[in-house]
Scaffold this active site. Structure first.
Site, mmCIF file in Angstrom:
data_model
loop_
_atom_site.group_PDB
_atom_site.id
_atom_site.type_symbol
_atom_site.label_atom_id
_atom_site.label_comp_id
_atom_site.label_asym_id
_atom_site.label_seq_id
_atom_site.Cartn_x
_atom_site.Cartn_y
_atom_site.Cartn_z
ATOM 1 N N LYS A 254 -9.244 36.922 -32.444
ATOM 2 C CA LYS A 254 -10.365 37.496 -31.689
ATOM 3 C C LYS A 254 -11.570 36.584 -31.860
ATOM 4 C CE LYS A 254 -12.879 41.752 -30.742
ATOM 5 N NZ LYS A 254 -14.183 41.149 -30.431
ATOM 6 N N ARG A 259 -17.024 36.638 -22.974
ATOM 7 C CA ARG A 259 -15.867 36.806 -22.091
ATOM 8 C C ARG A 259 -16.119 36.017 -20.814
ATOM 9 N NH1 ARG A 259 -12.320 41.571 -22.050
ATOM 10 N NH2 ARG A 259 -10.611 41.063 -20.657
ATOM 11 N N ARG A 421 -9.832 50.787 -20.550
ATOM 12 C CA ARG A 421 -9.793 50.683 -22.009
ATOM 13 C C ARG A 421 -8.666 51.602 -22.466
ATOM 14 N NH1 ARG A 421 -13.760 49.220 -25.378
ATOM 15 N NH2 ARG A 421 -15.481 49.517 -23.943
ATOM 16 N N LYS A 427 -8.259 46.249 -30.947
ATOM 17 C CA LYS A 427 -8.931 45.234 -31.778
ATOM 18 C C LYS A 427 -9.019 45.723 -33.220
ATOM 19 C CE LYS A 427 -13.383 47.102 -30.448
ATOM 20 N NZ LYS A 427 -14.663 46.925 -29.800
#
Ligand code: AMP
Length: 585
Positions: A254, A259, A421, A427
């Protein structure tokens, strides 16, 4: 209903007025549904953009570029007064729209249609070069004299980028479903089309012209961003497999950067941010890397721009990359802080959409399409079937200065879910532990006046989480700590554009939390807190029977999250999940 008659701007302005004073979201939907159902084909998209306070889809980089000075000068010209009179009136009303409605006394000289206003505003947006400020002023003044007083208010707000009706894209989708399809049953089809096109006007036009089959046929198109898929979170690493529901998962690094969705069309490359704005000019180095290393003629990649220190071989923090957010000296700063692109998905290649292929297939194709070098590569990852494998990879990532990991489902249905989502992506970040050591991204909806040392700024701000199911912002905490002196001094300026004079329709606040000032949901802030508790005051996950919601205790300001839209803030469901986990331990 006659769809061929042009909508007068007056009709739209009176609808704006009613939207502003409608206290409920359902009331807003009903008003919008009626407005949209009566619009003509060449107007319906424009009406959608206007309701959102824009003149084109957000990604199109059409910027009116009308600053306060030009707006004030246009009002002065239309009213036949001095600039100083306009400035004095603005100090009193606090709003250029109200000032225009008050100062321009002459009766309307004409009749404005929605298209007239659109054409005028487009000419303003496209005026450039020397003398463009004068030209923008003259066009706006002409529109203002042509319009009757109530319309003047909204003309100015549109031009100044200050509509603040509190309507979001999801509200418009509901209104389109009700207005054209009679119920919200088909709303998911509309939402899907919006998620892959990011253009609410396109969805509305297609619905009017071709109907639902046309909306279903909207496909991925180059240079039109796809709304990014988002990540979920869990309380324990051991929960990841349960949640993802596939026996083998991919665990990716990550990155703590920005983004970036890259669209390659031959040599033509466009880059979009998480908020779907065009950031191509900001990353000339990434444009070059994509051109050089993506070996398909056309492709859309999803990934992260990260600052990387090639000499030391380490990733640099998000704050370092953000120093590249600038209009001037872009290439110079790009030389000082080079950006590296880590691609983690392939959404389209050589004319074919990959959204409905599984993650393993998309990843395999990504590796064929992207030649790796030091500046661009697919995200590093492992594929594992056990929790120890995740933990080892996670610890190795942390050692290398990364933020954590993102775990991804490898199941057959692990499609790219644009704008969603869900549990396909989870994550796990550094500092995660039971309780609340992760931060929340909350939306500022109110503020209380500062006293003593804080006179002239805000003493605290009222923060809300996003309830996605109901499209509402529900309060979680009042926050007054963690701000540096500089943050405090900046607060009034930052929040000025969002100020509204009554509780916004999509905001839910209980009487004890009613703030001195209201803000339309706009600014997203990262907040650290100690724990989530039940509260009779805050409305997050409000349980009407027990008259209890959830609140964040000891909230502290961490940083602004300008790259997130209010609808991308932490959801009330996530807050409930954190609360649930706290009780487990
Ligand atoms: P957060 O902003 O904390 O909600 O984390 C989600 C963000 O992590 C995404 O929007 C991406 O910008 C970023 N990210 C970094 N690495 C990855 C990865 N390998 N896969 C997906 N997202 C990633």
């Amino acid at each position: 209903m006659n769809r061929r008659i042009t909508v007068k701007f007056a009709t739209l302005a009176s609808c704006f007025g009613r939207l502003e004073s409608t206290p409920s979201r359902n009331g807003m939907i009903a008003l919008l549904a009626r407005l949209l159902a009566g619009a003509a084909l060449d107007e319906i998209g424009i009406v959608c953009y206007f309701v959102l306070g824009e003149i084109a889809p957000g990604y199109s980089a059409v910027n009116l570029g009308v600053g306060d000075r030009t707006v004030a000068a246009a009002i002065a010209l239309a009213a036949g007064t001095d600039l100083s009179d306009v400035e004095a009136a603005v100090r009193e009303t606090g709003d250029y729209g109200d000032t225009a409605a008050r100062l321009i006394e002459a009766p309307a000289t004409g009749y404005l249609s929605v298209l007239d206003v659109y054409r005028g505003l487009s000419r303003i947006a496209h005026a450039s070069g020397p003398g463009s400020a004068e030209e923008k002023k003259a066009i706006l003044a002409r529109l203002l004299t042509a319009a009757p007083p109530p319309e003047r208010r909204y003309l100015v707000r549109l031009a100044a980028g200050e509509m603040r009706l509190g309507v979001g894209e999801m509200t418009i989708l509901d209104a389109l479903a009700e207005g054209f399809l009679g119920s919200k049953a088909e709303r998911p089809a509309l939402e899907h089309a919006y998620n892959i096109s990011s253009d609410i006007g396109l969805v509305a036009r297609t619905l009017l012209e071709v109907g639902l089959p046309g909306v279903r046929a909207i496909t991925v198109t180059l240079h039109r961003p796809i709304r990014p898929m988002l990540t979920q979170r869990v309380g324990r690493i051991s929960e990841i497999f349960e949640r993802i529901g596939s026996p083998v998962i991919a665990v990716e690094e990550k990155y703590d950067g920005e983004r970036v969705q890259a669209h390659k069309d031959g040599d033509d490359v466009t880059l979009f941010s998480r908020r779907l704005t065009d950031v191509t000019a900001q990353y000339p180095d990434i444009v070059r890397h994509v051109r050089r290393c993506v070996v398909a003629d056309t492709a859309i990649l999803d990934g992260e721009a990260v600052a990387f220190d090639h000499a030391a071989g380490t990733y640099l923090p998000f704050q370092t990359l953000m120093r590249r957010r600038r209009k001037h000296r872009v290439s110079e700063v790009a030389g000082e802080i080079p950006a590296t692109y880590r691609a983690f998905d392939l959404l389209y290649a050589n004319g074919e959409s990959y959204l409905h292929q599984s993650y393993p297939d998309r990843r395999a194709r990504l590796e064929e399409v992207l030649r790796r070098d030091d500046h661009i590569s697919p995200a590093d990852r492992i594929v594992t079937g056990d929790t120890d494998g995740i933990t080892e990879f996670y610890l190795a990532c942390i050692e290398r200065g990364l933020e954590g990991i993102v775990c991804k489902s490898c199941a057959d249905d692990s499609f790219y879910r644009a704008g969603a989502r869900e549990w396909q992506w989870i994550k796990w970040k550094r500092d995660y532990a039971p309780g609340i050591s992760d931060t929340l991204d909350l939306v500022i909806v109110g503020g209380n006046a500062g006293r003593g040392r804080r006179a002239g700024t805000y003493g605290s701000v009222l923060c809300a989480a996003y309830n996605h199911e109901e499209d509402l912002f529900q309060t979680v905490c009042g926050m007054g700590t963690g701000f540096s002196d500089r943050d405090l001094a900046d607060l009034p300026g930052r929040l000025a554009g969002a100020r509204v004079d009554r509780e916004p329709a999509r905001v839910m606040v209980n009487p004890p939390a009613v703030p001195d000032f209201w803000f339309a949901p706009h600014q997203v802030v990262e907040v650290l807190g100690l724990e989530i508790t039940e509260s009779p005051v805050h409305t997050c996950n409000w349980d009407p029977a027990r008259r209890r919601g959830l609140a964040l205790r000891f909230p502290r300001f961490v940083r602004w999250r300008d790259e997130k839209s209010p609808e991308q803030a932490t959801t009330t469901a996530e807050v409930a999940a954190i609360f649930g986990r706290q009780r487990e331990v």
